[in-house]
Design a protein around this motif. Sequence first.
Motif, PDB file in Angstrom:
ATOM      1  N   THR A 254      -9.609   6.014  -0.134  1.00  0.00           N
ATOM      2  CA  THR A 254      -8.969   6.133  -1.422  1.00  0.00           C
ATOM      3  C   THR A 254      -7.465   5.575  -0.926  1.00  0.00           C
ATOM      4  N   MET A 255      -7.166   5.526   0.225  1.00  0.00           N
ATOM      5  CA  MET A 255      -5.838   4.935   0.639  1.00  0.00           C
ATOM      6  C   MET A 255      -5.925   3.484   0.795  1.00  0.00           C
ATOM      7  N   PHE A 256      -6.923   2.797   0.769  1.00  0.00           N
ATOM      8  CA  PHE A 256      -6.877   1.204   0.926  1.00  0.00           C
ATOM      9  C   PHE A 256      -7.617   0.720  -0.171  1.00  0.00           C
TER      10      PHE A 256
ATOM     11  N   GLN B  14      -0.173   6.770  -6.441  1.00  0.00           N
ATOM     12  CA  GLN B  14      -1.775   6.935  -6.679  1.00  0.00           C
ATOM     13  C   GLN B  14      -1.952   8.652  -6.347  1.00  0.00           C
ATOM     14  N   ILE B  15      -3.236   9.095  -6.601  1.00  0.00           N
ATOM     15  CA  ILE B  15      -3.750  10.354  -6.259  1.00  0.00           C
ATOM     16  C   ILE B  15      -4.177  10.507  -4.801  1.00  0.00           C
TER      17      ILE B  15
ATOM     18  N   LYS C  59     -13.278   0.007   5.108  1.00  0.00           N
ATOM     19  CA  LYS C  59     -11.854  -0.179   5.403  1.00  0.00           C
ATOM     20  C   LYS C  59     -11.538  -1.146   6.338  1.00  0.00           C
ATOM     21  N   LEU C  60     -12.603  -1.406   7.379  1.00  0.00           N
ATOM     22  CA  LEU C  60     -12.391  -2.533   8.227  1.00  0.00           C
ATOM     23  C   LEU C  60     -12.488  -3.888   7.583  1.00  0.00           C
TER      24      LEU C  60
ATOM     25  N   ASN D 226       0.818  -1.177  -0.060  1.00  0.00           N
ATOM     26  CA  ASN D 226      -0.090  -0.091  -0.227  1.00  0.00           C
ATOM     27  C   ASN D 226       0.792   1.463  -0.132  1.00  0.00           C
ATOM     28  N   MET D 227       2.246   1.237   0.436  1.00  0.00           N
ATOM     29  CA  MET D 227       3.073   2.322   0.406  1.00  0.00           C
ATOM     30  C   MET D 227       3.317   2.745  -0.775  1.00  0.00           C
ATOM     31  N   SER D 228       3.025   1.946  -1.898  1.00  0.00           N
ATOM     32  CA  SER D 228       3.478   2.339  -3.298  1.00  0.00           C
ATOM     33  C   SER D 228       2.659   3.529  -3.647  1.00  0.00           C
ATOM     34  N   GLN D 229       1.646   3.969  -3.035  1.00  0.00           N
ATOM     35  CA  GLN D 229       0.656   5.193  -3.165  1.00  0.00           C
ATOM     36  C   GLN D 229       1.664   6.388  -3.165  1.00  0.00           C
TER      37      GLN D 229
END
Length: 393
Positions: A247-249, A90-91, A321-322, A35-38
């Motif tokens: 958007t972050m997940f 990512q945006i 998210k959960l 996920n940190m690729s964003q």
Amino acid sequence: MNFEFSDTEQEFVARVERFIEANRDDDVMDVSRENMSQLVDTPKRRAFMRKLGEAGWLGMTWPKDYGGQDESGVYEFLLNEQLAAVGAPQIGKGVGIVGKTIMRHGSEKLKREFLPKILNNDVEFAVGYSEPQAGSDAAAMALKATRDGDGWRLNGQKIFTTSAHFAEWYWVGARTDPDAPKHKGISLFLVQMNSPGITVTHMPTIGDEITNMVFLDDVYVGNDYMVGERGKGFNYISEALDLERFTMFTFSPIAKRLELLLDYVATEERDGQPLREDPVIRKTIATLVTETEVARVLGLRFVAASLRGGAPPTVEASEYKLYATELSRRIANASMDVIGPGSQLRVHTEGSPLDGRAESTYRYTVIDTIGGGASEIQKNIIARRKLGLPKNF
Ligand SMILES: Cc1cc2nc3c(=O)[nH]c(=O)nc-3n(C[C@H](O)[C@H](O)[C@H](O)COP(=O)(O)OP(=O)(O)OC[C@H]3O[C@@H](n4cnc5c(N)ncnc54)[C@H](O)[C@@H]3O)c2cc1C
């Protein structure tokens, strides 16, 4: 009920896929960063995002008056899902949290200064809400802002500020009114990261990436860099968090990780027996496939709820998210169990099963269940806002 995207939306996905193919670069796209690729944290990644801006894909949902295209949020969703699937940046913070909050609540000066830069990807932001004693309970933040002439002096400490080591601007919450009730005494500021008095210290995470502690020692910020109204900062933060949770997940990396595991099970053997014939593994895989479909649909439910307009769909964001981040952990756990001892080889180790992705995914997915509001906090939101249960704190 229609779960399919329209022809125009599918054409857009095809255009994004062609863009990704034309700009393939291992330094820019790395699925093993999970996920940190964003993050847009290297010059090459910035250049890639600038090209997205040139294609008109940054701020698509913004009003035309601010340089956007008034497009439906579904396009931002589709874009981010395609980018996440290949580990591309990512945006995020700029177009989402900062841009959308400034458009709704910021002064003309802030709009003029920041919105064009965000659309061209000429600026990166770090977001500073969490403090050592204020994580889940962000409204407890204590960073002090005291009046000094035409501006404010900031003193205190933030923690877990991802991006602080490369961002130019700090989107930071501070207590301007210590005597007001805790949710009402917070204001939001934009502070230059290279301001005198700011010190950034790295914090390594379990997932190979770094986040940061940020110390603010008498840092001056002009009053014209306060975002919106004094004392309303926590309202703006809550509004933006609904967006961030979704958007972050992204969903596509979860589906890709499951695909990796399915390929492995379909082709590998243990003790001369194909894994695909093992009843325990078959049961595990069938459960994960079903759960992944549930996560996909919860994501679509959020998109549909956002498109209806009105208040942000907080409950749908929390449910997605959960479920999605906890599912990521279940897939990672299952990969470790199915592969066995070889799953512990580090990512990209020669000859490691799944190129070592089981091990890296296992470490990274822990973080996803904490950042953007921990799982317990999402459950509290669902319990209170959807089910009407009493507050537990
Ligand atoms: C990799 C990473 C990046 C991050 N990036 C940023 C960033 O850029 N900017 C930023 O501001 N923050 C960031 N965060 C911080 C993140 O938002 C917090 O870690 C999170 O909100 C949890 O806060 P905490 O760590 O202080 O844990 P705590 O709030 O101390 O929680 C500890 C545990 O108690 C549980 N808990 C707490 N309160 C309750 C309750 N009321 N009911 C039930 N259980 C509860 C939590 O769920 C958790 O399991 C990041 C975190 C991580 C891990």
